[in-house]
Design an enzyme around this catalytic site. Structure first.
Site, short mmCIF file in Angstrom:
data_model
loop_
_atom_site.label_atom_id
_atom_site.label_comp_id
_atom_site.label_asym_id
_atom_site.label_seq_id
_atom_site.Cartn_x
_atom_site.Cartn_y
_atom_site.Cartn_z
N SER A 125 0.95 -1.19 0.06
CA SER A 125 0.00 -0.07 -0.03
C SER A 125 0.93 1.23 0.00
O SER A 125 1.55 1.49 -0.96
CB SER A 125 -1.04 -0.05 1.32
OG SER A 125 -1.92 1.00 1.14
N GLU A 229 -1.99 -2.52 -7.90
CA GLU A 229 -3.16 -2.74 -7.06
C GLU A 229 -3.62 -1.45 -6.58
O GLU A 229 -2.79 -0.46 -6.58
CB GLU A 229 -2.68 -3.87 -5.95
CG GLU A 229 -1.86 -3.27 -4.92
CD GLU A 229 -2.32 -2.51 -3.76
OE1 GLU A 229 -3.54 -2.53 -3.60
OE2 GLU A 229 -1.61 -1.59 -3.38
N HIS A 300 -5.03 -5.19 -1.28
CA HIS A 300 -5.86 -5.02 -0.06
C HIS A 300 -6.76 -6.19 0.06
O HIS A 300 -8.03 -6.12 0.26
CB HIS A 300 -6.48 -3.65 -0.12
CG HIS A 300 -5.44 -2.56 -0.03
ND1 HIS A 300 -4.61 -2.12 -0.83
CD2 HIS A 300 -5.25 -1.68 1.19
CE1 HIS A 300 -4.14 -0.99 -0.43
NE2 HIS A 300 -4.29 -0.93 0.82
#
Length: 330
Positions: A125, A229, A300
Site C-alpha cells: 500500500s 493494485e 488489499h
C-alpha cells in the site's frame, strides 16, 4: 513450475545484490513510515505475529507516536529507518501499516547507508513509496507483501517464508476456488493480451506510484514487469491514474503488466459507472502489445503473494502466473 525459455534463463541474468536470508531468532525492525497505530493492543498483536514467525521484533521509537494523521513528524518517521539499516543486528524491516506519509520521509533517508546495508523492507500500500525509492536509488530488492499488522493467513505466510527464509524462486498462481459451482468463480484472472515476458518487478499501489510521477523517486521502467493494485478507487480514478502513467511514458516502456486486486473499486454514482474496472484496464493495457492480465492475489486482500520489488520475474498472461527468476535473499 513452468519451463523457462532459454532466452530468459536465470544463468544469463546479471547478478543483483541480495538481502540477507531470514533465520529463526533474527531481529527485525518495526517501522511506522506513514499512518499511526492508535491502540497499544493492536501493537501487541503485531508483536505476537512477528514472534510467531520465529523472529524477534524491535519497535521503532515512534511506533505509538502521533502527529496529526502521521506516526510522528517526517524526521521522526525517517530516523528509525536509517538507524535500522545501519544496525547490523537488524536483519529486515517490516512496516506496521500503511495509510499515507511514506513519500514524505524520502528526502530524509540516507541512501548511502541503505545501499551499503541491503535488507528486506516488507510492506504494501503506502509502503510502495519506499519500495520504488529504494529501487531507484539502490540495487537492493525489497518485498511487496503484507504489513506487519496484516492478517498473515496461510497463503501470505507461505509466500513470504519461501522468499525470505528459504531463498526459493517460486511461481505464484491463484489457488483454485473451493466454492460449490460448476465453473470457478473466485480467484479468476482476465487476460488482456497473452504471452510471456520477463523483467524486474516494479510497481505496487497505483495511487502512490502515480503521485510519484515527475519526482526523482521512481526507478527506470524500461523492460519492467509492472504490477499494480489499489483500494477504494472508482473506475474513473483508475482510468485517470493509468492515463497519467501512459502520458508520462511509463506504460509504453514496460515488458508486461499484472494488475492484482482492486478492493472496493466501484463508482458510487451512476454517472461515473459507465465502464467496469476490467474495461478500463483493457482500454489502457491491450494497446500496449505486451502480455497483461488482471486478478493475481496481491493488494488489499486477506491473503496475498509476496513480490520481490526489483528482482527479475517472468509472467505468463494466459496462465496468470508470476515466476521468480532469481532469489531475493542470499
Amino acid at each position: 513450475m513452468l519451463p523457462l525459455p532459454a532466452a530468459t534463463a536465470s544463468a544469463a541474468l546479471p547478478a543483483r545484490r541480495r538481502a540477507p536470508r531470514l533465520r529463526q531468532g533474527d531481529t527485525v525492525g518495526l517501522i511506522e513510515p506513514a499512518g499511526f497505530t492508535a491502540d497499544s493492543f493492536d501493537l501487541d498483536l503485531v508483536l505476537e505475529t512477528v514472534r510467531a514467525m520465529g523472529l524477534v521484533p524491535r519497535a521503532a521509537p515512534n511506533i505509538l507516536s502521533r502527529h496529526g494523521y502521521l506516526a510522528g513528524t517526517d524526521a521522526e518517521r525517517a530516523a528509525p529507518i536509517n538507524a535500522m539499516f545501519a544496525d547490523s543486528e537488524v536483519r529486515a524491516i517490516f512496516a506496521v501499516r500503511g495509510g499515507w506519509g511514506s513519500a514524505r520521509v524520502l528526502p530524509h533517508l540516507d541512501f548511502d547507508v541503505i545501499r551499503a546495508n541491503p535488507k528486506l523492507v516488507v510492506g504494501f500500500s503506502d509502503i510502495t513509496a519506499l519500495h520504488l525509492a529504494l529501487a531507484a536509488r539502490t540495487d537492493c530488492p525489497t518485498i511487496h507483501g503484507p504489513n506487519a499488522a496484516s492478517a498473515w493467513g496461510g497463503l501470505s505466510w507461505d509466500s513470504f517464508r519461501r522468499l525470505a527464509f528459504e531463498g526459493e524462486t517460486p511461481t505464484w498462481r491463484n489457488p483454485e476456488g473451493n466454492d460449490d459451482r460448476l465453473a470457478q468463480r473466485s480467484g479468476r484472472i482476465r487476460t488482456f493480451r497473452p504471452g510471456r515476458a520477463a523483467g524486474p518487478l516494479l510497481g505496487g499501489n497505483l495511487t502512490v506510484l502515480s503521485a510519484l510521477v515527475g519526482t526523482p523517486w521512481l526507478p527506470d521502467f524500461d523492460g519492467a514487469i509492472l504490477f499494480l493494485e489499489d483500494v477504494d478507487e472508482a473506475q474513473y480514478r483508475i482510468d485517470r491514474m493509468l492515463t497519467q502513467l501512459g502520458l508520462a511514458g511509463i506504460l509504453g516502456r514496460v515488458a508486461g503488466v499484472v494488475f492484482g486486486q482492486c478492493t472496493n473499486c466501484a463508482a458510487s454514482g451512476p454517472s461515473l459507472g459507465g465502464f467496469t474496472l476490467s474495461e478500463v484496464l483493457a482500454h489502457h493495457l491491450t494497446p500496449l502489445g505486451v502480455p497483461a492480465f488482471q486478478g493475481a492475489l496481491f493488494g488489499h486482500v486477506a491473503d496475498q503473494f509476496s513480490l520481490p520489488v526489483g528482482s527479475r520475474a517472468e509472467i505468463d498472461a494466459a496462465a496468470g502466473t508470476i515466476r521468480m527468476l532469481e532469489p531475493v535473499v542470499g
